[in-house]
Every structure is written in C-alpha cells, then in structure tokens.
Design a protein around this motif. Structure first.
Motif, PDB file in Angstrom:
ATOM      1  N   ALA A 195       0.885  -1.181  -0.034  1.00  0.00           N
ATOM      2  CA  ALA A 195       0.170  -0.004  -0.017  1.00  0.00           C
ATOM      3  C   ALA A 195       0.852   1.417   0.180  1.00  0.00           C
ATOM      4  N   LEU A 196       1.943   1.175   0.596  1.00  0.00           N
ATOM      5  CA  LEU A 196       2.842   2.416   0.485  1.00  0.00           C
ATOM      6  C   LEU A 196       3.869   2.485  -0.809  1.00  0.00           C
ATOM      7  N   LEU A 197       3.986   1.544  -1.478  1.00  0.00           N
ATOM      8  CA  LEU A 197       4.801   1.528  -2.665  1.00  0.00           C
ATOM      9  C   LEU A 197       3.939   1.902  -3.947  1.00  0.00           C
ATOM     10  N   ASP A 198       4.640   2.555  -4.775  1.00  0.00           N
ATOM     11  CA  ASP A 198       4.153   2.885  -5.950  1.00  0.00           C
ATOM     12  C   ASP A 198       4.425   1.712  -6.854  1.00  0.00           C
ATOM     13  N   VAL A 202      11.279   1.402  -7.792  1.00  0.00           N
ATOM     14  CA  VAL A 202      12.627   0.833  -8.071  1.00  0.00           C
ATOM     15  C   VAL A 202      13.421   0.840  -6.677  1.00  0.00           C
ATOM     16  N   LEU A 203      14.106  -0.236  -6.477  1.00  0.00           N
ATOM     17  CA  LEU A 203      14.936  -0.146  -5.382  1.00  0.00           C
ATOM     18  C   LEU A 203      16.318  -0.319  -5.835  1.00  0.00           C
ATOM     19  N   ARG A 204      17.540   0.680  -5.636  1.00  0.00           N
ATOM     20  CA  ARG A 204      18.570   0.606  -6.206  1.00  0.00           C
ATOM     21  C   ARG A 204      19.831   0.441  -4.825  1.00  0.00           C
ATOM     22  N   VAL A 218      15.951  -3.874  -7.746  1.00  0.00           N
ATOM     23  CA  VAL A 218      14.743  -4.481  -7.899  1.00  0.00           C
ATOM     24  C   VAL A 218      13.716  -3.560  -8.206  1.00  0.00           C
ATOM     25  N   ARG A 219      12.735  -4.052  -9.137  1.00  0.00           N
ATOM     26  CA  ARG A 219      11.522  -3.333  -9.674  1.00  0.00           C
ATOM     27  C   ARG A 219      10.203  -3.904  -9.275  1.00  0.00           C
ATOM     28  N   GLY A 220       9.598  -3.010  -9.142  1.00  0.00           N
ATOM     29  CA  GLY A 220       7.932  -3.510  -9.025  1.00  0.00           C
ATOM     30  C   GLY A 220       7.614  -3.385  -7.391  1.00  0.00           C
ATOM     31  N   ALA A 221       6.370  -3.129  -7.090  1.00  0.00           N
ATOM     32  CA  ALA A 221       5.837  -3.151  -5.632  1.00  0.00           C
ATOM     33  C   ALA A 221       6.206  -4.411  -5.044  1.00  0.00           C
ATOM     34  N   ALA A 222       5.643  -5.468  -5.661  1.00  0.00           N
ATOM     35  CA  ALA A 222       5.662  -6.863  -4.786  1.00  0.00           C
ATOM     36  C   ALA A 222       6.925  -7.393  -4.635  1.00  0.00           C
ATOM     37  N   ALA A 223       7.728  -7.054  -5.684  1.00  0.00           N
ATOM     38  CA  ALA A 223       9.342  -7.596  -5.385  1.00  0.00           C
ATOM     39  C   ALA A 223       9.958  -6.690  -4.471  1.00  0.00           C
TER      40      ALA A 223
END
Length: 289
Positions: A195-198, A202-204, A218-223
């Motif tokens: 709910a907090l993530l777009d 993108v996580l770098r 890492v890309r995407g809210a679920a990941a």
C-alpha cells in the motif's frame, strides 16, 4: 605543420566549449578565460600522443582547474556574485553550446544559488547536469567515488531547483510514509508495504551494499515489498540530507543509508547507500521521533 601547431589547432577547436564549461562553473568571464589558458599550458606540457579523447581530457582538466579556483575563492569572502563579469550573451558561444545548457543557466539567480554550494557540489552539478559528463569522470576530479559525486550533484540540484523535497511530498508527509514503511517492514506486513509502494517503485543499491549481498536493482511493488518484508529491524528513522530516510548503524557508525523518494503519497524509489565516501559526506540528523 609542426606537432605544436597541430596541438594548438586541436585546442582551438575545443576552446569555445571549454570556455562555456569554465564559465558555467565559475560564473566569471575573467576567471573562465584564465582557466582555459591554464588548460592550454597543461596540454602543451603533456604527452598528447597518450591522450585518447582530447575533448574529454580537456574538460576534465578545466574541471580540476575550476575546482581549485573555487576553493581559493572561498578563502576570499569579500568576493560576491556582484563582482562576476556579465553573463554570456547568445553571441558569445556557438549554437551547439547553447543547446547543451538550460536557457536560464547563466542568469544572476542561478549564480546566486551556485555561490551557496560547496565547490565539489557546484562542479558536480554543472558538469553532469549541464554538460552530461558521467559521474565516473567527475569522481576523480572531486576526489570521491562516482556514487559520492552523484550525491553531490543531487544535493546541488535540489538547492538550484529550490525544492528540497520531491514534488508531491512535504517533509512531514514523507516522514509519516517512511516511518510507516519501516514499521511494516519490521513487522513483515506485506500488504501494508504494498500500500505504501508505487507500482513502479525501483530499489537500487550501490556497489558497497551489493557486496554485502543485496541485489543491485529490484523493480515493482511486489518485488520490493518481498525484499523488505520482515527486515529493516535495525534501521532507524533519520533525516538524510534533510529528508526523511533511515540509517543502519554498527557500533554507532552508519553502515547503510536508506534514501526514499516519495510522490503522490507513495514511495517511488529507494536507494541503499553504503559507499564510505558517501557516508562521510551525507548529512544525517535525528528525525525527532
């Protein structure tokens, strides 16, 4: 044509570009001319045959010269923006150079803001944002890692833009979101993280954090939610360069900084930064609960 004449001709082909680079960094026509002339002196004393990319080499040299001049200038507080020469006009530089920079990049307002930056911030911002010089090339000029150079430019960019917080998220709202994210991470609340993530978050991680076992991207809210679920146990809410973020410390020393980008109430980017140069330069302050 002698070797000296050939080298002088090649230098003249780059002079206008070097002059614009120096002016953008220094904000003074006179100092810019001095920097360009010093670059020629250094080139004439160098082994030109060993230079693969003369234009890039000259830009780097001018950058180093300008950085030294900025540092010297900081020791003369009586010098002000008003002492700088008038801004370049459209007739002073060729059209290709004008296309390479923002239309307002020579305005007095920008010079005023640039004067508030450290020499390394100013040089990193100008070379990267105005002339697309890679951070890998800027790093040796400022004596830091590419990641640290990127952070210097990022801090400068926020000051120049006049908006220390990302669009769509004020300081208090960002703090609430980051605090909620850390709580959901520690508690393993996957749905709360989502709910907090777009959706396109993108996580770098920088090279130092990757060496500790993290993924580089890492890309995407679920990941990203899966990556953080049940973790961040030791991360503490902290102001990172004035924005809400987090830091993991070991024996009191910062090891990894968590930098968040928030827009429209959701986290759109997370950076895990552990490079020693960055950790030495970053401004970390208590988030006051």
């Amino acid at each position: 044509m002698s070797e000296h004449d050939w080298l002088a001709q090649r230098f003249e082909e780059n002079r206008e570009h070097l002059r614009v680079v120096a002016y953008r960094i220094l904000g003074s026509r006179v100092e810019a001319e001095d920097a360009v002339q010093e670059a020629w002196i250094r080139l004439s004393r160098s082994d030109a045959d060993a230079i693969d990319n003369l234009g890039g080499w000259l830009t780097t040299v001018v950058g180093r010269i300008c950085l030294d001049m900025l540092r010297t200038r900081r020791g003369r507080p009586e010098q002000t923006v008003g002492d700088h020469s008038p801004a370049l006009t459209d007739d002073d530089v060729p059209d290709p150079e004008l296309e390479a920079v923002q239309a307002d990049s020579v305005g007095l307002a920008l010079l005023v803001v640039l004067e508030t930056l450290t020499p390394a911030e100013r040089l990193s911002f100008v070379l990267h944002d105005m002339f697309a010089v890679p951070y890998d090339d800027i790093a040796p000029i400022v004596g830091k890692s590419p990641e640290a150079a990127r952070q210097l430019a990022s801090r400068a960019r926020r000051r120049v833009q006049g908006r220390p917080e990302p669009a769509g998220a004020d300081a208090s709202r960002q703090k609430e979101i980051v605090e909620a994210f850390l709580a959901a991470s520690r508690g393993g609340d996957f749905d709360a993280l989502l709910a907090l993530l777009d959706p396109e978050v993108v996580l770098r991680a920088d090279e130092t954090v990757v060496a500790r076992g993290a993924g580089a991207m890492v890309r995407g809210a679920a990941a990203v939610a899966e990556t953080f679920s049940g973790r961040a146990q030791a991360a503490v809410l902290t102001l990172v360069d004035g924005k809400a973020g987090a830091v993991w410390r070991l024996r009191g020393e910062p090891v990894v900084v968590f930098s968040f980008t928030v827009a429209d109430g959701r986290i759109t980017g997370i950076e895990l930064l552990g490079n020693p140069d960055y950790l030495r330069d970053v401004d970390l302050a208590p988030a006051n609960g």
